[in-house]
Design an enzyme around this catalytic site. Sequence first.
Site, PDB file in Angstrom:
ATOM      1  N   ASN A  16       2.215   5.992  -2.581  1.00 36.08           N
ATOM      2  CA  ASN A  16       3.221   7.122  -3.101  1.00 36.08           C
ATOM      3  C   ASN A  16       2.124   7.814  -2.967  1.00 36.08           C
ATOM      4  O   ASN A  16       1.732   8.396  -2.173  1.00 36.08           O
ATOM      5  CB  ASN A  16       2.519   6.347  -4.864  1.00 36.08           C
ATOM      6  CG  ASN A  16       0.445   7.389  -4.846  1.00 36.08           C
ATOM      7  OD1 ASN A  16       0.177   6.229  -4.967  1.00 36.08           O
ATOM      8  ND2 ASN A  16       0.596   8.191  -5.505  1.00 36.08           N
ATOM      9  N   ASP A  70       5.030   7.410  -8.385  1.00 37.56           N
ATOM     10  CA  ASP A  70       4.384   6.282  -8.497  1.00 37.56           C
ATOM     11  C   ASP A  70       4.049   4.846  -7.871  1.00 37.56           C
ATOM     12  O   ASP A  70       3.424   4.298  -8.225  1.00 37.56           O
ATOM     13  CB  ASP A  70       2.763   6.146  -8.994  1.00 37.56           C
ATOM     14  CG  ASP A  70       1.575   5.871  -8.566  1.00 37.56           C
ATOM     15  OD1 ASP A  70       1.691   5.735  -7.312  1.00 37.56           O
ATOM     16  OD2 ASP A  70       0.894   5.621  -9.736  1.00 37.56           O
ATOM     17  N   TRP A  74      -2.228  -3.979  -8.498  1.00 38.31           N
ATOM     18  CA  TRP A  74      -2.675  -4.637  -7.517  1.00 38.31           C
ATOM     19  C   TRP A  74      -2.675  -5.839  -7.543  1.00 38.31           C
ATOM     20  O   TRP A  74      -3.474  -7.002  -6.406  1.00 38.31           O
ATOM     21  CB  TRP A  74      -4.180  -3.521  -6.738  1.00 38.31           C
ATOM     22  CG  TRP A  74      -4.958  -3.789  -8.584  1.00 38.31           C
ATOM     23  CD1 TRP A  74      -4.938  -2.757  -9.741  1.00 38.31           C
ATOM     24  CD2 TRP A  74      -5.696  -4.340  -8.631  1.00 38.31           C
ATOM     25  NE1 TRP A  74      -5.952  -3.184 -10.385  1.00 38.31           N
ATOM     26  CE2 TRP A  74      -6.357  -4.059 -10.019  1.00 38.31           C
ATOM     27  CE3 TRP A  74      -6.492  -6.041  -7.456  1.00 38.31           C
ATOM     28  CZ2 TRP A  74      -7.347  -5.104 -10.227  1.00 38.31           C
ATOM     29  CZ3 TRP A  74      -6.763  -7.049  -8.163  1.00 38.31           C
ATOM     30  CH2 TRP A  74      -8.244  -6.329  -9.584  1.00 38.31           C
TER      31      TRP A  74
END
Length: 712
Positions: free
Chosen positions: A277, A322, A410
């Site tokens: 980001n 983000d 993730w």
Amino acid sequence: MRNLILIFVLYVAILGCKKESPEGWVDEERLMMETAKDWVSLGGNYTQQHFSQLEQINSNNVEKLGFAWEYDARSTIGRIPRGLEATPFVVDGIMYTSGAWGFVYAVNAKTGEEIWKYDPKVDASYNRRTCCDVVNRGVAVWKGKVYVGTLDGFMVCLNAKDGEELWRVDTFTDRSVAYTITGPPQVAGNIVIIGNSGAEFGVRGYITAYDLNTGEQKWRFFIVPGDPKKGFEHEELEMASKTWDPNSNWEAGGGGTVWGQSAYDPKLNLLYVGTGNSSPYPIWLRSPSGGDNLFLSSILAINPDNGKLIWHYQTTPGEIWDYTATQNIILADIEIKGENRKVLMQAPKNGFFYILDRASGELLSAEKYTKVNWASHVDLKTGKPVKTGQGWYKDEPKLVTPSLPGGHSWNPMSYSPKTGLVYIPEIIYPWIYMVDESFSFEKLKWGTGILYDGTAPPYSEENRKYLIGQADTVELNKLKAWDPVNQRVVWELEQPVARGNGGILSTAGDLVIQGTNTGHLKIYKAATGELLKEIEIGTGIMAAPMSYQIDGEQYIAVMAGYGGNELIVGPVDKRAAIHKYQNYGRILAFKLNGGETHLPPKAVISKVPEPFELDLDEQLAEKGESLFFTYCISCHLAGNSTEYYSQYPNLAKINPATHSIFKDIVLRGAFAPNGMASFADVLNENDADAIQQYLVKQQIELYKEQESLGGN
């Protein structure tokens, strides 16, 4: 005859060499095997699909799955429970994996017995520089060596046989800013690369390639340009700089850190890297005239021999939310519109599922896999998302989805070539974005004034006006089976506790396996989503499970330990395992006809000690409250909260002995070896007094409440 004898002798010699290969021997031939019984990359093999060809454990017998062994992988630095996020390797019966800070464990994969453990001797004060815990997402194993990045910035090469350190190099370009390493290394050809974390704190992302045997730096690729007036480190940055305002806030770093799971195609000799980001988030602060801001939130294909960019694709031009593209990258060969294509697949945070030709970077498809309101669709001709305006929060706060956690974080998704489906741990988490008018680079540098602001659901009355016209503001998790060819949902399951569930494993046994933050390992039928088996382990799971076979017996293993971003803003929902059992790092393995899984000891809720004796100064305490919510709240609570749960100490419950050395802790780093760094760079003696005043005031209130309930 003599020639035949010589050929036979040579054949026997070759076999003998293979038998004598050292521990941890993974080479290109082994990496390319699709039916291997071992697990030789973070995602299984070079495709990184998080899929196992093993089918001894299958949908017909998985009910018999039970406990095989457990290894204690708790953090030995400080007393804070740390999250475990890695997927282990298994090579010739030995499991290699990493834990918090960059510890490495080598374990007998049949029994769980420790073979060796590596302590990276990390500078624990780097805990302060992390956004999301001191986690580590895995190792790389290659030709008898184990590679790992440490939280404080070192790439380390270990002997796979005994854990001996072979070489260690400093990967950071600037230790005055908040770089850390939480991501895994990736071997590609003759080099191993490592990235870094820290975009929330004003750093400039890059990856560095090192010689596998010596640690010599081969090349470095910066993800975003620096000030053009100072020149460019490599030619790609000159091109990227044209997508930034020449008068950008270069001091703010720009972001673009690489901390996720990369991939490498040995046939094409291409390394695939997902980038992070922006820093700071609002483009009007970092690049006032706008622009795409390459190579933020992008997928890069790089020649590992020289570090040159072959192609790139940006998922979120002008990123302000983000929306990292650091989510795991999967390689597959699939048929699209009647043509076999070598593709790359990713479900980044922004909510669109991308399929790219991995040789050329051509965009083949991009459809929403989750709720998305910041863009209507991706234009396949331009490759860019068509923005709706709902994501633009410069002029007024806006409810945006996906938000900071993304539609997929993730935690690895999985692709099953058997079903043709991708299994995604989906997150639905709307957020109200608003500008922090008090922004300064110093605040960004140490994470003391992160630029998003607002409240997570449930929303305050003050912010409800921003929900007008929004169809759904519910926060939840789903396990979603996605058809990547037809870009549609095949099945999906809502999960009981929002945020923080684990990554995915799919197998040829028609199974999909996922851990949850309720402390369960859940096994589903891959084709339909039917729940087939549920094992309570009592520890929240964030990592992805994996599978391997030893002596004809298949195992399923997973790392358990709840933390990461959830260490600080974990679920208040009482169904989460952290509210029932003590939370610490564990590796657990399961097999058919195994035993009962051992549960951790019950969680203990600490009582509020008798308040520290201090002459309260209301004015100073008020100042301390402001300082606390600037510098301390990113880790600690100071009282009861109905919205957040932190596994760090509640500072309204610290004991008199700790209060007596409060300034030594805050200003002089008395607890730095445990991860509590000094804040002397931003706080002075009067500030420390003010914070302590506020904490004691909070403690008095909590103590009164506790006593009114009979001391409970």
